[in-house]
Scaffold this motif. Structure first.
Motif: not given
Ligand code: C5P
Length: 229
Positions: A207, A177, A189, A180
């Protein structure tokens, strides 16, 4: 790993109609779906099943991060994996025995991965909960323990990809995750990486939430990201 989507879109909404509408747009564009505890606690296993049945071919990463004694986690993984999700996760800090029990009870069609250390934990928090080593060492140690337990990979931040890939070799899923696309808003983030850079560094899956879910045309946003890879 290769036939599973490279991108899992985080559907973080308590609105099931909105979730279904988004999924019907992004799955045909080649995207998987990450459902977390916000969704699961509102709509339960039935909600997950509906998402899979609504749009055939939907690949789900069910991000519930189990952490309990081995027997309990094994039972949770058994139940959740029979829903037909592609990925499911536990906390690596639950330990080797917990992860082994989880893997044994996981349905064969579901890949089991582990969270090493939450990225919300900084050095100060790590000290408060009693971790003495540097955070990077701790993350790599937990990734190796995950591999020793026979799991399929880990969830990690983009900045940990290279170290984990070096420590765990090529056949280990890295679900990342904090991604961008160039030029998009970072939101909350703090340390982000582009999809291309993360895959080049060794990520297997990305993610991505808001850059897709908040786009005027989510399917086009998926396509635009895939075009950069
Ligand atoms: O909208 P965005 O791309 O920031 O979403 C990222 C997703 O990944 C969210 O569901 C967030 O909870 C999850 N996540 C994260 N960072 C982590 C673990 C999970 O952003 N370290």
């Amino acid at each position: 790993m290769t036939n599973l989507p490279k991108i899992y879109c985080a559907i973080d909404t308590p609105d099931i109609a909105h979730a279904k509408n988004l999924i019907s747009q992004i799955v045909p564009a080649g995207c998987g779906v990450k459902l977390g505890m916000e969704f699961f606690n509102a709509f339960g296993p039935q909600g997950v099943k509906e998402m899979i049945e609504d749009v055939p071919g939907t690949s789900i990463f069910l991000d519930l991060k189990y952490h309990d004694i081995p027997n309990t986690v094994a039972g949770a993984v058994r139940a959740a994996s029979t829903l037909g999700v592609s990925y499911l996760n536990v906390h690596a800090s639950g330990g080797l025995e917990m992860m082994k029990a989880a893997k044994e009870s996981c349905a064969p069609g579901t890949k089991l991965i582990a969270v090493t250390l939450l990225t919300s934990i900084d050095e100060a928090e790590a000290t408060r909960i009693g971790y003495q080593d540097g955070l990077k060492d701790r993350v790599v140690q937990l990734a190796k323990l995950t591999q020793e337990a026979g799991l399929d990979g880990v969830v990690c931040s983009a900045h940990e990809i290279a170290d984990i890939r070096a420590a765990c070799g090529p056949d280990f899923a890295l679900m990342v995750p904090g991604i961008r696309p160039a030029g998009s808003e970072t939101g909350d983030q703090k340390r982000v990486m582009t999809p291309k850079d993360a895959l080049t560094a060794g990520a297997t899956h990305l993610v991505i939430g808001r850059p897709i879910t908040k786009a005027d045309n989510p399917a086009q946003a998926v396509q635009d990201i895939l075009d950069t890879l």
